[in-house]
Each structure stands twice: as C-alpha cells, then as structure tokens.
Motif scaffolding. Sequence first.
Motif, PDB file in Angstrom:
ATOM      1  N   LEU A 180     -87.642 110.997 -99.088  1.00  0.00           N
ATOM      2  CA  LEU A 180     -88.557 111.306 -97.633  1.00  0.00           C
ATOM      3  C   LEU A 180     -87.678 110.684 -96.674  1.00  0.00           C
ATOM      4  N   GLY A 181     -86.360 110.012 -96.972  1.00  0.00           N
ATOM      5  CA  GLY A 181     -85.764 109.726 -95.714  1.00  0.00           C
ATOM      6  C   GLY A 181     -86.299 108.261 -95.142  1.00  0.00           C
ATOM      7  N   ILE A 182     -86.647 107.468 -96.030  1.00  0.00           N
ATOM      8  CA  ILE A 182     -87.390 106.308 -95.502  1.00  0.00           C
ATOM      9  C   ILE A 182     -86.608 105.137 -96.136  1.00  0.00           C
ATOM     10  N   SER A 183     -86.644 103.945 -95.549  1.00  0.00           N
ATOM     11  CA  SER A 183     -86.115 102.711 -95.899  1.00  0.00           C
ATOM     12  C   SER A 183     -87.039 101.886 -96.616  1.00  0.00           C
ATOM     13  N   LEU A 184     -87.037 101.033 -97.519  1.00  0.00           N
ATOM     14  CA  LEU A 184     -88.119 100.238 -98.334  1.00  0.00           C
ATOM     15  C   LEU A 184     -87.561  98.808 -97.663  1.00  0.00           C
ATOM     16  N   ALA A 185     -88.773  98.134 -97.592  1.00  0.00           N
ATOM     17  CA  ALA A 185     -88.433  96.676 -97.112  1.00  0.00           C
ATOM     18  C   ALA A 185     -89.294  95.881 -97.620  1.00  0.00           C
ATOM     19  N   ASP A 186     -89.374  94.377 -97.636  1.00  0.00           N
ATOM     20  CA  ASP A 186     -90.361  93.588 -97.989  1.00  0.00           C
ATOM     21  C   ASP A 186     -91.461  93.711 -96.991  1.00  0.00           C
TER      22      ASP A 186
END
Length: 526
Positions: A180-186
């Motif tokens: 999706l072109g998304i970065s994951l983070a906490d």
Amino acid sequence: MKVLVAEPIDKTGLDILKEAGHEVELAYNSTEKELLDKIKNASGLIVRSGTSVTKTLIEAASDLIIVGRAGVGIDNIDLNAASENGVIVVNAPEGNIHAAAEHTIAMTFAIARKIPQAHISLNEGKWEKKNFIGIELDGKTAGIVGLGRVGQEVAKRFLSLGMNIVAFDPYISQDRADQLGISLADLPTCIEKADVLTIHTPLTPETKDLIGSEELKKLKDGYLINCARGGIVNETALAQAASDGIIAGAAIDVFSEEPVSSDNPLLGLQNVIVTPHLGASTETAQENVSLDVANQIIAALNGNPVENSLNSPSIDEATFSKIHPYIGLMETAGNLATQLLEQPINSIELTYSGEIASLDTNLVTASTIKGVFTSLEWRINSVNAFRVAQERGVRIQENKHPNVDGFQSLVSVTLLSDEKSICIEGTIFANEDPRIVSIDGFRVDAVPSGHMLISRNIDRPGVIGFIGTTLGEHNINIGAMFNSRENIGGGALTVYSIDDPLPEDAQKKLISDDRITDIYPISLNK
Ligand code: NAD
Ligand code: MLT
C-alpha cells in the motif's frame, strides 16, 4: 419463519426476505421489554448499531438461529452469549467501507478548511474570510490507527491527495503495508508524526480509551478524526485538548453514547465538528448492507452456510457444494456412534480420506460433534459444537489421508470412552442416499435413517430368523437388512431398518438369546 427487524434497514433486504417466504416483523423503536417479547418466536434478528443484543435477549429467543448486523461493528452484540446458545452472528463487512472512508475524507477536509464553521458564519450574515484559514493536506502526514478495510480505503484516498501515511496496526503484515506504500510504526510514533490522526479500529477492551490526554499531547497542533467507534478516543480528554488548543481540532462521527446527550463535552466547541454517525449513510451503502445481511439470513434459515459468520465455521459456496452431503452423513454417523457406544465419551476422532481430505472439513467436523451430542445438548449446532465438546473435556482429533481404496471419499468417526471405542465409516455414491459402509470393522451397506436395530451375535443358523420372527410378533416391519460376519461361526453384526421403534419387551426377548451378544435399538432423524 419470523425475522424481527429491530432498526430501519433499506427496503431491498426486507423485500428479498419476504420473497423467500419469511414473515418480516418491523420492531423499530421498541423498548427493551417490547423486544424481549417480540423476539420469543423469531428465527432471525436484524440490528444496526442501536440495539443491544444482550445475553438476556438471546436467551429469551428460543427459536433464534441468526442475528444479522446490517453494518460492520458488532460491539452491540454479546457474541459469547450468541455462541453459547448456538446462534449465528453475521455482519455485512464490505457494503459500507467506501461510504465510511469517504466520510472520513469529507470530515478531514471539513475540519482542515473549517467548512462547517464558515457555513454557519456566512448564514449568520458575516463575511469572515480571515477567521477561516485552513491547512492543505498535500504534503502532510496522515496517521492511521487500524489499517483494516476502512483504514486501507482511507489510506488510498490520502495517498492520492499527496499525503504521507504512517499507520499503527499490530495485526497487519509489513508486506501488506509495503504493497500500500505505507510505513508502519508503534502508536506513539504514529501519533507524533501525524498532522491528521484518523482512527479505524473496532471498539474492543484493548482499544477503549486508546487515545487519551497523553496521546493527544503527542498529536500537538494536529487534527483528530474518529469515524470508527465512540469510546476509542476518550471524549473528556479530547474536549479538553481541543478547548486548550493542544490539538488544532477534531472531527467526530461516533460517540460513546448514541444518540449523544446534550451535555456531551464534544458538543458546542468551535474547533470540534460533529456528525450523527453518518459514516455509512449513503444510499448505496445502506442498500449493500441490507441485501448482504438479508441474503445471509435467508441462507442460514435454509440451513446453508453464511459468508460472514463471526462465530461459526464460514465456507465458500464451491467448497460447501462439495462437502454438503457429508455434513448430513456425519451428523447421522456421530449420532449413531453415540447410541452404539452407550458410555461417556473421552474423544472424537474424525478421518477424512480421498478427495474430501483436500477440502475445508471444519463444518463437517462441527456437524459430527453436533450429531454426537444431539441427544445430550440443548440447541447444539455448528456455532457452539466445538465449545460444547471442549466444555465436556472431549478431545477432537482430525486425520486426513489423500488416498483411499475403493471410494472417492471415505469419512469416519470414532468415539472413544474409557473402556471401548466405536468406529463408523460412511461415504456418498453419486446420486444415492448417504451410506454407512462399516460399523466397528464390519463391512455393511446401510442407509442410516429413522428406526434401526443393530445386533451383534454369533454367526449361527437361525439367528436372523429368530430376530425376524420376534420383530414380526411385535408387528414390526423390516424395510432393509444387511448382515456382516468375521468368518463362518464367528462374530456377526446385522443392521435392520425397521418401520417402528423396537419395544422394550422385544429387546429383552432378543438379548435373552445366548447367540445374541448385543442389541442396539437406534433412532435417527429421518
Ligand atoms: P476491520 O476489522 O476491517 O479493521 C479494523 C482494523 O483494526 C484491523 O486491521 C485490526 O487489525 C485493527 N486493530 C484491531 N485492534 C487494534 C489495536 N488495538 N490497535 C491498532 N489496530 C487495531 O474493520 P473496518 O471494516 O475497517 O471498520 C473499522 C471501524 O470503522 C470499526 O470500528 C467499524 O465499526 C467502524 N465503521 C464505522 C462506520 C460509521 O458509520 N462511522 C462505518 C463502517 C465502519
Ligand atoms: C458500521 O459499523 O457498519 C457503522 O457504524 C454503520 C452503521 O451501522 O450505521
């Protein structure tokens, strides 16, 4: 059958329920007490988010087969109580995701450009251009909490607006996020990076008050959007952060109490805009969820699988059509095995051999368990079958073998007690009734239904004649018979299909004969 509709849904769903021959009773705006009364003889119940489907309501509904939620969220339904009582719960998870995502985008623009405030001001005859300076979304960062169906649709739309996306969802894979072109983070990082933080999780014990005053401080000068569920964002903390100018503003569609009471702290704030749970309020979405839930209710009331069950094994149509005959066969085999075991069951072993081994057999296993416990349990079905077994300490084991001699598919159920075991094997021949092909190692060919008599005896001349005469003396007709023996003079097992139940005195007479070791009167559903 009666389907009770507790809240307004689009007419299309009501029409197809009626066309399918069901009685549709509208119970809009009913009090809890009225609903308790109306649910008594209902087989189906349809709700949206405004009806609490409690344990008390479910327990009052002795005929209830299915609860349909016309929408996604099921936080208003006691899923455990439904499962315990064998009631299927379904939702309509796809029909309103575009509507919810579009409302999220609309709310974001509305708060970012102060559109409702400007609208009110102009209607009051003012021309206050300077008061309504907003922010552009292009180049800003959206933080998405919950990257499920709606969250992903929101992400696609934000990306097309030139925004960067950072998401927090502990249950989503990095691969999917990359696609999706998304970065994951906490969560703290997601909030800190966000200019606009939007919430798309369900309301669960884990997500209740997920966003409180500490999190809102991290969102400093940003905007908070909640079109998911009230209660995920703490309303008191949000009202305070908005009033104190810690955040720039908020756009809220959902509330911890709906309809909202007039003293809700989020009402009347200049930088908080509100809508009355309109996320799914488009004609298309309402038609979609109405049809989706009605179709699932029709399927369940016909005994067919449902697509979006939240508490029973779900299965696709193609697999269902292949395993369907085995569902009935194994329910009957399970029931037959219980009547032959006559002892407390420790474990149930199922073996799927041949073609069926490659299919999803969860529903067949659930149905076998249902058969095993049919005479013991109230309202057992595929929804609560595994739970009933677990609660009784009965172990379930499934074995699968891709190859089998002589059959396309062979299924078997073995019940084990402390002292003995009994194994029933069955199969389906094309265009024929389901067959039991072995009982406890004896090859037979029996169509299991109605009243039967199974005898274990020594293979001696005259035994079958004696049984036939005794049945005749009690005016019991034999419809079919299959005799199987180990060897000449050895153990034998005979299956009789009889037209009436075996009376107790006939059973006593048969068992008093030295040549007969066991007599089992069997009664199965026709
Ligand atoms: P979904 O189940 O597809 O997605 C929810 C996502 O939240 C999942 O990816 C899950 O992994 C994630 N999640 C669960 N717990 C989490 C946690 N503790 N922290 C972070 N992420 C977590 O649901 P959906 O269809 O996308 O719906 C999302 C929400 O929107 C639901 O609350 C639903 O009821 C609501 N909704 C509201 C409207 C409306 O009218 N306002 C309309 C449709 C949906
Ligand atoms: C949902 O969960 O589907 C939404 O809240 C929509 C609704 O029921 O109105």
